[in-house]
Design an enzyme around this catalytic site. Structure first.
Site, PDB file in Angstrom:
ATOM      1  CD  GLU A  44     -11.573   5.357   1.896  1.00  0.00           C
ATOM      2  OE1 GLU A  44     -11.348   6.476   1.378  1.00  0.00           O
ATOM      3  OE2 GLU A  44     -11.261   4.281   1.356  1.00  0.00           O
ATOM      4  CB  SER A  72      -0.242  -8.313  -1.136  1.00  0.00           C
ATOM      5  OG  SER A  72      -1.013  -9.135  -0.286  1.00  0.00           O
ATOM      6  CE  LYS A  85      -4.404  -1.504   1.882  1.00  0.00           C
ATOM      7  NZ  LYS A  85      -4.203  -2.951   2.133  1.00  0.00           N
TER       8      LYS A  85
END
Ligand SMILES: *Cc1c(COP(=O)(O)O)cnc(C)c1O
Length: 416
Positions: free
Chosen positions: A117, A388, A95
């Protein structure tokens, strides 16, 4: 371009067939149009590229390794397994690649404030990290339920100097946090950039986030060729919103011999209604500023998603994934909570790597994928998996599920 663009906006950047588009309030149109105009310029600017690449190298820790996993390969029936190690990125998952890029863009556009958010808090932590790195104030909206459930990530964000604003409306979860962030953006659109955490949202976000994650696949493709002299038979990734999957798929879309396979979460089973299987069960709808597949009831009410992995617990999917499936370039499988937990343990024991529960969904699909490829190719396949993220954040969940004793300790406040 087939996706309609309300209010005479400039043509869409992305062509995802009937998916995508720009469905936002009139007041947000100028900000989204500014992004659509400025993002391609920034991305094409060598100075921007240089700053982005340098930060990825010196701060995030790129390039990440491509690790061969021979013991896991043997166990799932593959000739060779290659793990793209996004778990080794700073903050423990992919991310951060996106957040660094978007905050860098926000600075270039003269924005002085960042909002985001978050559901489980992972995107919130990555955004808070990028904002601390660049010295920009940050507000993260989070459903009040999630604030209570994900206390550790709230502590992390606050430690990083971010203000976490609990949202109490609705079910006080992710969709309400999205509404909170959108309301803030409407009120502060001039000086504020909204960092969306996956390949979702109104155009140009799905394309922009994909571009900011494509480094994963570009590195992995290059590493596979230089280390092993060949491309894999398949590339596999878990899919929540779809950013780590698009990040690795994009480099291989033009390689027809490479199958692209996404794995979504079927939670407690599709029949239970408690799942996040948007590809299997979703219907076309408009959500989060885009037109894509969404989990919804027959009368079009948004359905809450469920998965043991918080990062896959999202009721929509990025429009490009819907398009890749519609065109037959990628296919999507489902894996449930229990299988994911087992796969987490399998990778830990065979290779000494504890993956995130999200990632474990991709790993759990490997025996099935290896079997299908063997039938098709007549030999054991070479498979690449996007690892990931790392599993440290999930130990609390693992303890709860697997170990009553540990659960009691949590209850007594001895463990987080
Ligand atoms: C958030 C997250 C995901 C799911 O998000 P995508 O946008 O689908 O990649 C997957 N794995 C990890 C480790 C995550 O933190």
């Amino acid at each position: 371009m087939s996706a309609p663009s309300p209010s005479g906006a400039p043509p869409l950047l992305a062509d995802f067939g009937e998916f995508g588009g720009r469905y936002v309030a009139e007041t947000l149109m100028p900000a989204v149009e500014e992004l659509a105009r400025e993002w391609p310029k920034a991305w094409a600017d060598p100075d921007f590229q240089d700053s982005y690449r340098t930060i990825l190298r010196d701060y995030v820790g790129r390039p990440t390794a491509l690790t061969e996993a021979p013991r896991l390969a043997k166990s799932v029936g593959a000739a060779q397994l290659l793990l793209k190690r996004e778990d080794l990125c700073h903050t423990g998952a992919h991310k951060i690649n996106n957040c660094i890029g978007q905050v860098l863009l926000a600075k270039r556009l003269g924005k002085t404030r960042i909002i985001a958010e978050t559901g489980a808090g992972q995107h919130g932590v990555a955004t808070a990290t990028a904002c601390a790195y660049f010295g920009l104030p940050c507000v993260v909206y989070m459903g009040a339920e999630d604030v209570a459930r994900q206390a550790l990530n709230v502590v992390r964000m606050r430690l990083l100097g971010t203000e976490v604003r609990p949202v109490h409306s609705g079910s006080a979860t992710l969709k309400d946090a999205i509404n909170g962030a959108l309301r803030d953006w409407v009120a502060n659109v001039r000086d504020t950039h909204y960092v969306i955490g996956s390949v979702m949202g109104p155009d140009p976000y799905p394309l922009m986030v994909r571009e900011l994650q494509r480094v994963i696949g570009e590195e992995a493709r290059e590493q596979a060729l230089s280390k092993f002299g060949a491309l894999p038979d398949a590339v596999v990734a878990c899919v929540g919103g779809g950013s780590n999957a698009m990040g690795i798929f994009t480099a291989f879309v033009g390689d027809p011999s490479v199958e692209l396979i996404g794995v979504e979460a079927t939670g407690e089973g599709i029949a239970s209604g408690r799942h996040a299987a948007t590809m299997a069960e979703g219907a076309l709808g408009v959500y989060h500023g885009m037109r894509s597949l969404v989990l919804q009831s027959v009368d079009g009410q948004l359905q809450e998603a469920h998965s043991i992995s918080a990062g896959l617990d999202y009721p929509g999917i990025g429009p490009e994934h819907a398009h890749l499936r519609a065109t037959g370039r990628a296919r999507y499988l489902g894996v449930g909570d229990t299988e994911a937990l087992e796969a987490m343990e399998l990778l830990a024991r065979t290779e000494g790597i504890i993956p995130a529960l999200e990632t474990s969904h991709a790993l759990a699909a490997l025996p099935r994928i290896a079997g299908e490829l063997r039938a098709k190719l007549g030999r054991d396949p070479v498979i690449m998996v996007n690892l990931s993220g790392r599993g440290d954040k999930d130990m609390h969940t693992v303890m709860k599920v697997r170990d009553q004793g540990a659960e009691a300790m949590v209850g007594e406040g001895m463990l987080p």
